[in-house]
Design a protein around this motif. Structure first.
Motif, PDB file in Angstrom:
ATOM      1  N   TRP A  45      -3.496  21.591   3.391  1.00 39.28           N
ATOM      2  CA  TRP A  45      -4.466  20.536   3.689  1.00 39.28           C
ATOM      3  C   TRP A  45      -5.445  20.334   2.545  1.00 39.28           C
ATOM      4  O   TRP A  45      -5.731  19.195   2.141  1.00 39.28           O
ATOM      5  CB  TRP A  45      -5.254  20.871   4.954  1.00 39.28           C
ATOM      6  CG  TRP A  45      -6.525  20.087   5.027  1.00 39.28           C
ATOM      7  CD1 TRP A  45      -6.660  18.773   5.370  1.00 39.28           C
ATOM      8  CD2 TRP A  45      -7.845  20.521   4.669  1.00 39.28           C
ATOM      9  NE1 TRP A  45      -7.984  18.380   5.275  1.00 39.28           N
ATOM     10  CE2 TRP A  45      -8.724  19.433   4.845  1.00 39.28           C
ATOM     11  CE3 TRP A  45      -8.365  21.746   4.246  1.00 39.28           C
ATOM     12  CZ2 TRP A  45     -10.094  19.534   4.592  1.00 39.28           C
ATOM     13  CZ3 TRP A  45      -9.721  21.848   3.997  1.00 39.28           C
ATOM     14  CH2 TRP A  45     -10.574  20.751   4.166  1.00 39.28           C
ATOM     15  N   ARG A  46      -5.954  21.432   1.996  1.00 34.63           N
ATOM     16  CA  ARG A  46      -6.983  21.325   0.951  1.00 34.63           C
ATOM     17  C   ARG A  46      -6.434  20.585  -0.271  1.00 34.63           C
ATOM     18  O   ARG A  46      -7.111  19.711  -0.833  1.00 34.63           O
ATOM     19  CB  ARG A  46      -7.472  22.722   0.567  1.00 34.63           C
ATOM     20  CG  ARG A  46      -8.627  22.736  -0.429  1.00 34.63           C
ATOM     21  CD  ARG A  46      -9.845  22.080   0.176  1.00 34.63           C
ATOM     22  NE  ARG A  46     -10.964  22.142  -0.764  1.00 34.63           N
ATOM     23  CZ  ARG A  46     -11.120  21.353  -1.829  1.00 34.63           C
ATOM     24  NH1 ARG A  46     -10.219  20.419  -2.071  1.00 34.63           N
ATOM     25  NH2 ARG A  46     -12.164  21.479  -2.620  1.00 34.63           N
ATOM     26  N   ALA A  74       0.829  -1.215   0.000  1.00 36.39           N
ATOM     27  CA  ALA A  74       0.000   0.000   0.000  1.00 36.39           C
ATOM     28  C   ALA A  74       0.858   1.258   0.000  1.00 36.39           C
ATOM     29  O   ALA A  74       0.544   2.240  -0.685  1.00 36.39           O
ATOM     30  CB  ALA A  74      -0.935   0.002   1.206  1.00 36.39           C
ATOM     31  N   VAL A  75       1.956   1.253   0.766  1.00 35.51           N
ATOM     32  CA  VAL A  75       2.837   2.424   0.817  1.00 35.51           C
ATOM     33  C   VAL A  75       3.553   2.606  -0.520  1.00 35.51           C
ATOM     34  O   VAL A  75       3.687   3.728  -1.032  1.00 35.51           O
ATOM     35  CB  VAL A  75       3.850   2.296   1.974  1.00 35.51           C
ATOM     36  CG1 VAL A  75       4.873   3.431   1.926  1.00 35.51           C
ATOM     37  CG2 VAL A  75       3.120   2.317   3.312  1.00 35.51           C
ATOM     38  N   LYS A  76       4.003   1.512  -1.112  1.00 38.07           N
ATOM     39  CA  LYS A  76       4.641   1.606  -2.431  1.00 38.07           C
ATOM     40  C   LYS A  76       3.668   2.160  -3.470  1.00 38.07           C
ATOM     41  O   LYS A  76       4.042   2.959  -4.339  1.00 38.07           O
ATOM     42  CB  LYS A  76       5.154   0.236  -2.867  1.00 38.07           C
ATOM     43  CG  LYS A  76       6.425  -0.220  -2.177  1.00 38.07           C
ATOM     44  CD  LYS A  76       6.911  -1.558  -2.746  1.00 38.07           C
ATOM     45  CE  LYS A  76       8.256  -1.955  -2.158  1.00 38.07           C
ATOM     46  NZ  LYS A  76       8.744  -3.252  -2.710  1.00 38.07           N
ATOM     47  N   ALA A  77       2.411   1.734  -3.368  1.00 36.44           N
ATOM     48  CA  ALA A  77       1.410   2.159  -4.346  1.00 36.44           C
ATOM     49  C   ALA A  77       1.142   3.663  -4.296  1.00 36.44           C
ATOM     50  O   ALA A  77       0.682   4.238  -5.290  1.00 36.44           O
ATOM     51  CB  ALA A  77       0.109   1.391  -4.118  1.00 36.44           C
ATOM     52  N   LEU A  78       1.438   4.304  -3.173  1.00 33.80           N
ATOM     53  CA  LEU A  78       1.258   5.750  -3.085  1.00 33.80           C
ATOM     54  C   LEU A  78       2.162   6.490  -4.067  1.00 33.80           C
ATOM     55  O   LEU A  78       1.819   7.579  -4.546  1.00 33.80           O
ATOM     56  CB  LEU A  78       1.551   6.236  -1.656  1.00 33.80           C
ATOM     57  CG  LEU A  78       0.599   5.792  -0.548  1.00 33.80           C
ATOM     58  CD1 LEU A  78       1.176   6.156   0.814  1.00 33.80           C
ATOM     59  CD2 LEU A  78      -0.782   6.435  -0.726  1.00 33.80           C
ATOM     60  N   LYS A 125      -5.761  15.055  -3.082  1.00 32.03           N
ATOM     61  CA  LYS A 125      -4.911  13.953  -3.529  1.00 32.03           C
ATOM     62  C   LYS A 125      -5.253  12.657  -2.785  1.00 32.03           C
ATOM     63  O   LYS A 125      -5.132  11.556  -3.339  1.00 32.03           O
ATOM     64  CB  LYS A 125      -3.438  14.289  -3.305  1.00 32.03           C
ATOM     65  CG  LYS A 125      -2.924  15.479  -4.106  1.00 32.03           C
ATOM     66  CD  LYS A 125      -1.503  15.816  -3.692  1.00 32.03           C
ATOM     67  CE  LYS A 125      -1.002  17.082  -4.379  1.00 32.03           C
ATOM     68  NZ  LYS A 125       0.349  17.468  -3.899  1.00 32.03           N
ATOM     69  N   SER A 126      -5.675  12.795  -1.529  1.00 25.83           N
ATOM     70  CA  SER A 126      -5.923  11.619  -0.691  1.00 25.83           C
ATOM     71  C   SER A 126      -7.168  10.842  -1.094  1.00 25.83           C
ATOM     72  O   SER A 126      -7.381   9.714  -0.615  1.00 25.83           O
ATOM     73  CB  SER A 126      -6.042  12.040   0.781  1.00 25.83           C
ATOM     74  OG  SER A 126      -4.857  12.680   1.218  1.00 25.83           O
TER      75      SER A 126
END
Length: 362
Positions: free
Chosen positions: A316-317, A214-218, A322-323
């Motif tokens: 933050w916005r 999951a971290v790599k996929a970021l 992106k999140s």
């Protein structure tokens, strides 16, 4: 009114307590907590509550045992009764609330866009936690982003502070920065800041085998390693560490591996709160706990009123947008619903890609 109370010395023990709704004095308002977020950050509040004072924000009204306390949360609340001339019924606030259905506040320094809780027991606590946004007066308020604001703003504001702090200190001469517990939301916020900064050192995300893919996929960190791959870190390069884990075992091993090239370690969170005893390899004289409210107060002085909030909100916005690609929001209803997910947070079994929201008002 109902409160979610936890044992200060054992966060796995908690209870729901009914209290009488208090009588309002002149200048006070009654808030009905609409919704709040639960993240690993709230576990940190409980773990370091005695040291930093988080238990002091919302002491239980009737406490038969001082060993019980209320963990603060970030969320939204509505004014349902008011004895204050400038804060009407129907006003909606964003900020720091108890895990409870209601809260009594004594507003001070009321402006169109914000106010402060002037309750006597909060006077000596960090001002950033005593400030509340009056969202109906904020031109940039977007109700559709309520969940993202609760879950991510407190974390990404800390990410913004960390990037600013390290930049201000020229990254302590580091050529690489290791982010420990790289799957945590605050760590991902730091990774966004690093990725957008061409002058930042190379980044190494360190995570558990469970979260490795999951971290790599970021696609945010230059390198991603698991905790059992510390020996593969290039110890010849000056290194800064941003630690969200609080893991004594990981940090001690990492410090010992880097030796003199461990230039600075910023201790931010305790996602591994049950493993926080540091070993002999830990370098204490180049490590310090990072307290975001202290950095915010410094920047308020350096930059002037409102400048920090404007910059942090913009960060933050953009990061919240992106999140959307990896974060899923999960809602539960009522404080009984909070009970069902709080244990998972304490145990570390909640996915970092889940944003927990507790809804108290249908």
């Amino acid at each position: 009114m109902q409160q979610f109370q936890v044992r200060k010395d054992d966060l796995s023990r908690h209870r729901l307590v009914e209290e009488e709704t208090p009588h309002l004095e002149d200048g006070e308002v009654l808030l009905s907590v609409d919704r709040f977020a639960l993240t690993a950050n709230n576990v940190t509040y409980g773990v370091v509550g005695e040291k930093i004072g988080y238990w002091n924000f919302f002491p239980p009204a009737q406490n038969d045992d001082a060993g019980w306390g209320i963990i603060p949360v970030w969320g939204f609340a509505d004014v349902t009764a008011s004895n204050h001339p400038d804060v009407p019924v129907g006003d909606r606030l964003y900020g720091y609330f108890p895990m409870a259905t209601h809260m009594v506040m004594k507003p001070q320094k009321v402006s169109e866009t914000r106010l402060f809780d002037g309750a006597g027991h909060r006077a000596e606590l960090p001002p950033v936690y005593n400030a509340y946004g009056r969202v109906h007066g904020q031109a940039d308020y977007e109700p559709d982003y309520d969940d993202a604001r609760m879950v991510l703003y407190p974390l990404y504001a800390t990410s913004f502070c960390l990037h600013d702090f390290f930049t201000d200190n020229s990254w302590f001469g580091a050529e690489q920065v290791i982010v420990v517990s790289a799957s945590s939301k605050t760590a991902i916020g730091v990774a966004y800041a690093l990725a957008d900064d061409p002058g930042a050192p190379e980044s190494v995300g360190m995570t558990s085998p469970r979260n490795l893919d999951a971290v790599k996929a970021l696609g945010l960190y230059d390198t991603v390693l698991t905790y059992d791959e510390i020996a593969s870190v290039d110890a010849s390069r000056p290194t800064a560490i941003i630690d969200m884990s609080g893991s004594g075992a990981v940090l001690s091993k990492l410090h010992a591996h880097l030796g003199d090239n461990m230039r600075y370690c910023s201790n931010v969170g305790v996602t591994h709160w049950d493993d926080n005893e540091m070993g002999p390899g830990f370098v204490r004289d180049r490590s310090a706990m990072f307290f975001a409210p202290g950095h915010i107060q410094k920047r308020a002085t350096d930059w002037g009123p409102g400048a920090f909030e404007e910059k942090a909100f913009a960060f933050w916005r953009a990061a919240a947008e992106k999140s959307r690609s990896w974060l899923t929001y999960q809602a539960v209803d009522g404080l009984s619903g909070a009970e069902s997910v709080f244990d998972g947070l304490v145990a570390g079994s909640v996915s970092p890609h889940t944003g927990l929201v507790v809804r108290l008002v249908p």
